[in-house]
Design a protein around this motif. Structure first.
Motif, PDB file in Angstrom:
ATOM      1  N   GLU A 173       7.162   5.961   6.432  1.00 38.76           N
ATOM      2  CA  GLU A 173       8.369   5.626   5.677  1.00 38.76           C
ATOM      3  C   GLU A 173       8.107   4.489   4.706  1.00 38.76           C
ATOM      4  OE1 GLU A 173      12.602   5.102   7.356  1.00 38.76           O
ATOM      5  OE2 GLU A 173      11.370   5.665   9.089  1.00 38.76           O
ATOM      6  N   SER A 174       8.847   4.490   3.603  1.00 37.42           N
ATOM      7  CA  SER A 174       8.756   3.398   2.636  1.00 37.42           C
ATOM      8  C   SER A 174       9.392   2.141   3.257  1.00 37.42           C
ATOM      9  CB  SER A 174       9.495   3.806   1.364  1.00 37.42           C
ATOM     10  OG  SER A 174       9.700   2.681   0.545  1.00 37.42           O
ATOM     11  N   GLY A 175       8.767   0.977   2.988  1.00 36.31           N
ATOM     12  CA  GLY A 175       9.328  -0.292   3.482  1.00 36.31           C
ATOM     13  C   GLY A 175       8.944  -0.637   4.906  1.00 36.31           C
ATOM     14  N   ILE A 176       8.071   0.203   5.468  1.00 38.98           N
ATOM     15  CA  ILE A 176       7.603  -0.058   6.834  1.00 38.98           C
ATOM     16  C   ILE A 176       6.401  -1.019   6.768  1.00 38.98           C
ATOM     17  CG2 ILE A 176       6.217   1.104   8.672  1.00 38.98           C
ATOM     18  CD1 ILE A 176       9.141   1.549   9.167  1.00 38.98           C
ATOM     19  N   VAL A 177       6.303  -1.916   7.739  1.00 40.62           N
ATOM     20  CA  VAL A 177       5.140  -2.806   7.794  1.00 40.62           C
ATOM     21  C   VAL A 177       3.936  -2.004   8.292  1.00 40.62           C
ATOM     22  CG1 VAL A 177       4.110  -4.811   8.951  1.00 40.62           C
ATOM     23  CG2 VAL A 177       6.490  -4.919   8.162  1.00 40.62           C
ATOM     24  N   LEU A 178       2.902  -1.907   7.446  1.00 44.17           N
ATOM     25  CA  LEU A 178       1.717  -1.117   7.796  1.00 44.17           C
ATOM     26  C   LEU A 178       0.745  -1.912   8.664  1.00 44.17           C
ATOM     27  CD1 LEU A 178       0.984   0.575   4.330  1.00 44.17           C
ATOM     28  CD2 LEU A 178       1.952   1.664   6.370  1.00 44.17           C
ATOM     29  N   GLN A 179       0.618  -3.203   8.351  1.00 43.84           N
ATOM     30  CA  GLN A 179      -0.366  -4.011   9.066  1.00 43.84           C
ATOM     31  C   GLN A 179       0.058  -5.471   9.116  1.00 43.84           C
ATOM     32  OE1 GLN A 179      -4.277  -3.934   7.258  1.00 43.84           O
ATOM     33  NE2 GLN A 179      -5.144  -5.199   8.899  1.00 43.84           N
ATOM     34  N   GLU A 180      -0.277  -6.105  10.232  1.00 41.51           N
ATOM     35  CA  GLU A 180       0.003  -7.535  10.364  1.00 41.51           C
ATOM     36  C   GLU A 180      -1.294  -8.281  10.060  1.00 41.51           C
ATOM     37  OE1 GLU A 180       2.296  -9.748  13.822  1.00 41.51           O
ATOM     38  OE2 GLU A 180       0.187  -9.503  14.330  1.00 41.51           O
ATOM     39  N   LEU A 181      -1.263  -9.165   9.059  1.00 39.18           N
ATOM     40  CA  LEU A 181      -2.473  -9.893   8.665  1.00 39.18           C
ATOM     41  C   LEU A 181      -2.569 -11.239   9.382  1.00 39.18           C
ATOM     42  CD1 LEU A 181      -2.035  -9.017   4.897  1.00 39.18           C
ATOM     43  CD2 LEU A 181      -3.609  -7.901   6.512  1.00 39.18           C
ATOM     44  N   GLN A 182      -1.430 -11.842   9.664  1.00 40.05           N
ATOM     45  CA  GLN A 182      -1.411 -13.062  10.486  1.00 40.05           C
ATOM     46  C   GLN A 182      -0.132 -13.040  11.319  1.00 40.05           C
ATOM     47  OE1 GLN A 182      -0.372 -17.011   8.900  1.00 40.05           O
ATOM     48  NE2 GLN A 182      -2.310 -17.786   9.674  1.00 40.05           N
ATOM     49  N   LYS A 183      -0.279 -13.357  12.594  1.00 35.39           N
ATOM     50  CA  LYS A 183       0.868 -13.330  13.512  1.00 35.39           C
ATOM     51  C   LYS A 183       1.941 -14.322  13.075  1.00 35.39           C
ATOM     52  CE  LYS A 183      -0.130 -11.698  18.142  1.00 35.39           C
ATOM     53  NZ  LYS A 183      -1.556 -11.380  18.382  1.00 35.39           N
ATOM     54  N   GLY A 184       3.184 -13.897  13.225  1.00 35.17           N
ATOM     55  CA  GLY A 184       4.319 -14.790  12.983  1.00 35.17           C
ATOM     56  C   GLY A 184       4.883 -15.231  14.322  1.00 35.17           C
ATOM     57  N   GLU A 193       0.858  -1.178   0.000  1.00 37.54           N
ATOM     58  CA  GLU A 193       0.000   0.000   0.000  1.00 37.54           C
ATOM     59  C   GLU A 193       0.892   1.224   0.000  1.00 37.54           C
ATOM     60  OE1 GLU A 193      -4.161  -0.764   2.189  1.00 37.54           O
ATOM     61  OE2 GLU A 193      -2.966   0.860   3.119  1.00 37.54           O
ATOM     62  N   LYS A 194       0.280   2.361  -0.374  1.00 33.31           N
ATOM     63  CA  LYS A 194       1.065   3.591  -0.390  1.00 33.31           C
ATOM     64  C   LYS A 194       0.522   4.503   0.698  1.00 33.31           C
ATOM     65  CE  LYS A 194       4.204   6.206  -2.505  1.00 33.31           C
ATOM     66  NZ  LYS A 194       5.577   5.721  -2.606  1.00 33.31           N
ATOM     67  N   ASP A 195       1.297   4.693   1.731  1.00 29.38           N
ATOM     68  CA  ASP A 195       0.910   5.615   2.813  1.00 29.38           C
ATOM     69  C   ASP A 195       2.012   6.673   2.914  1.00 29.38           C
ATOM     70  OD1 ASP A 195       0.406   6.967   5.163  1.00 29.38           O
ATOM     71  OD2 ASP A 195      -0.172   5.167   6.298  1.00 29.38           O
ATOM     72  N   GLU A 196       1.689   7.899   2.365  1.00 31.00           N
ATOM     73  CA  GLU A 196       2.692   8.977   2.276  1.00 31.00           C
ATOM     74  C   GLU A 196       3.173   9.422   3.647  1.00 31.00           C
ATOM     75  OE1 GLU A 196       3.959  10.096  -0.493  1.00 31.00           O
ATOM     76  OE2 GLU A 196       2.558   9.550  -2.096  1.00 31.00           O
ATOM     77  N   SER A 197       2.310   9.241   4.651  1.00 30.69           N
ATOM     78  CA  SER A 197       2.653   9.719   5.997  1.00 30.69           C
ATOM     79  C   SER A 197       3.689   8.827   6.692  1.00 30.69           C
ATOM     80  CB  SER A 197       1.388   9.797   6.862  1.00 30.69           C
ATOM     81  OG  SER A 197       0.965   8.492   7.207  1.00 30.69           O
ATOM     82  N   VAL A 227       2.288  -9.843   6.229  1.00 36.44           N
ATOM     83  CA  VAL A 227       2.153  -8.393   6.441  1.00 36.44           C
ATOM     84  C   VAL A 227       1.796  -7.615   5.169  1.00 36.44           C
ATOM     85  CG1 VAL A 227       3.756  -8.406   8.406  1.00 36.44           C
ATOM     86  CG2 VAL A 227       4.644  -8.063   6.085  1.00 36.44           C
ATOM     87  N   LYS A 228       1.320  -6.389   5.422  1.00 36.41           N
ATOM     88  CA  LYS A 228       1.078  -5.417   4.359  1.00 36.41           C
ATOM     89  C   LYS A 228       2.198  -4.365   4.490  1.00 36.41           C
ATOM     90  CE  LYS A 228      -3.061  -3.438   4.387  1.00 36.41           C
ATOM     91  NZ  LYS A 228      -4.090  -2.382   4.561  1.00 36.41           N
ATOM     92  N   VAL A 229       2.910  -4.114   3.392  1.00 36.65           N
ATOM     93  CA  VAL A 229       4.096  -3.251   3.447  1.00 36.65           C
ATOM     94  C   VAL A 229       3.847  -1.936   2.726  1.00 36.65           C
ATOM     95  CG1 VAL A 229       6.595  -3.176   3.009  1.00 36.65           C
ATOM     96  CG2 VAL A 229       5.491  -5.372   3.403  1.00 36.65           C
ATOM     97  N   ASN A 230       4.436  -0.859   3.250  1.00 35.26           N
ATOM     98  CA  ASN A 230       4.353   0.453   2.611  1.00 35.26           C
ATOM     99  C   ASN A 230       5.306   0.510   1.418  1.00 35.26           C
ATOM    100  OD1 ASN A 230       3.294   2.993   2.367  1.00 35.26           O
ATOM    101  ND2 ASN A 230       4.644   3.949   3.898  1.00 35.26           N
ATOM    102  N   GLU A 231       4.782   0.953   0.249  1.00 35.54           N
ATOM    103  CA  GLU A 231       5.609   1.041  -0.975  1.00 35.54           C
ATOM    104  C   GLU A 231       6.739   2.049  -0.834  1.00 35.54           C
ATOM    105  OE1 GLU A 231       3.660   1.374  -4.863  1.00 35.54           O
ATOM    106  OE2 GLU A 231       1.950   0.331  -3.967  1.00 35.54           O
TER     107      GLU A 231
END
Lengths: 187, 187
Positions: A159-170, A153-157, A183-187
């Motif tokens: 940093e790029s490459g940051i994990v935005l959301q955890e979809l299933q616990k590791g 996903e692109k979240d301008e607010s 995970v869902k990662v910031n572009e």
């Protein structure tokens, strides 16, 4: 020796001497042969002893190496001894989370949910004692060693490459990854 | 030898012979001393070789025994590897049972309870895969190896010494008892 034999004279003493010398010669030759044989046997036995000692040294070294390897194996086996059952328990933890994510409206259901959460906590405690840990993901930089990116996903607010959301616990067992977090990662 | 020396005669040939004999005597004595020294060295080295070989044999036997013991240890460690975590999980199973024993009246609570039961089943499957089994108790003869009697009752309709009721589930890991079942026994 042949020269000495050619010097034979006719006089009795000479002959005597000669005989004695011959006798000596013969004895010396025999002695030498005997000595050679004995020295050979001694040398052979000494060589065999040397080989046997070397074999012992190698065997002792092999034994020590084996003991060391066994010790390391034992420590690794002990450290990760619960890996199979914990890996099998991961879906149970997922199911718990799903069951607890359901909104409850009635008091009865809320009370039951509270009980279930306590059961979940007690299971988490039991597996944590054995070394099971969740992998940190939301808000940390994406790391392919710990995270599996399934969305971007692109979240301008952020940093790029940051994990935005955890979809299933590791989960990891001590320092070993049992399952990366999805995970869902910031572009 | 002394006897031979006393047999000395005056004839030249005899004297010659005597001289030869004396010569031989001397040589033989020297030889014997040499031989003794050499034989001693050879014997010593042979003895050392023998000891070294025996040491090797013992060392090899020790090594083989060690390997065998390690293999048996490894098998036992492997067989019961989940024992610690499974023992810690037993109270979780008890909590599950208690939570599921609660009567649900609303549909919402019943639905949640059904979900929880599925989670419980998935946990039971995971631990069963590792070798965790419940101990049979109700209706079987009381056995102190598997059962812990906490109550007694008199039921004329049933055999004496039969387990009437299971108060808490007992568990074993393969052939090893993790926790006996707590039972009520018929007098």
């Amino acid at each position: 020796m042949t020269n000495q034999k050619e010097e034979v004279v006719e006089e009795v003493e000479e002959v005597e001497l000669e005989k004695l010398e011959e006798q000596e010669e013969t004895t010396t030759q025999e002695e030498m042969i005997e000595e050679v044989v004995e020295v050979d046997e001694l040398t052979l036995v000494q060589q065999e002893l040397e080989e046997e000692k070397n074999k012992s040294i190698r065997l002792r070294a092999d034994f020590e190496n084996y003991k060391r390897r066994v010790q390391l194996d034992k420590e690794a086996d002990y450290k990760y001894r619960a890996q199979t059952v914990l890996t099998d328990i991961l879906p149970v933890l997922d199911n718990f989370e799903r069951a607890l994510a359901i909104q409850t409206n009635s008091e009865e259901a809320a009370s039951l949910a509270k009980g279930v959460e306590m059961v979940y906590r007690s299971l988490l405690d039991a597996v944590a004692k054995e070394g099971l840990e969740t992998i940190e993901s939301e808000g940390v930089p994406f790391d392919p060693n710990f995270h599996q990116a399934v969305m971007q996903e692109k979240d301008e607010s952020k940093e790029s490459g940051i994990v935005l959301q955890e979809l299933q616990k590791g989960y990891k067992l001590k320092d070993r990854i049992l399952r990366p977090s999805m995970v869902k990662v910031n572009e």
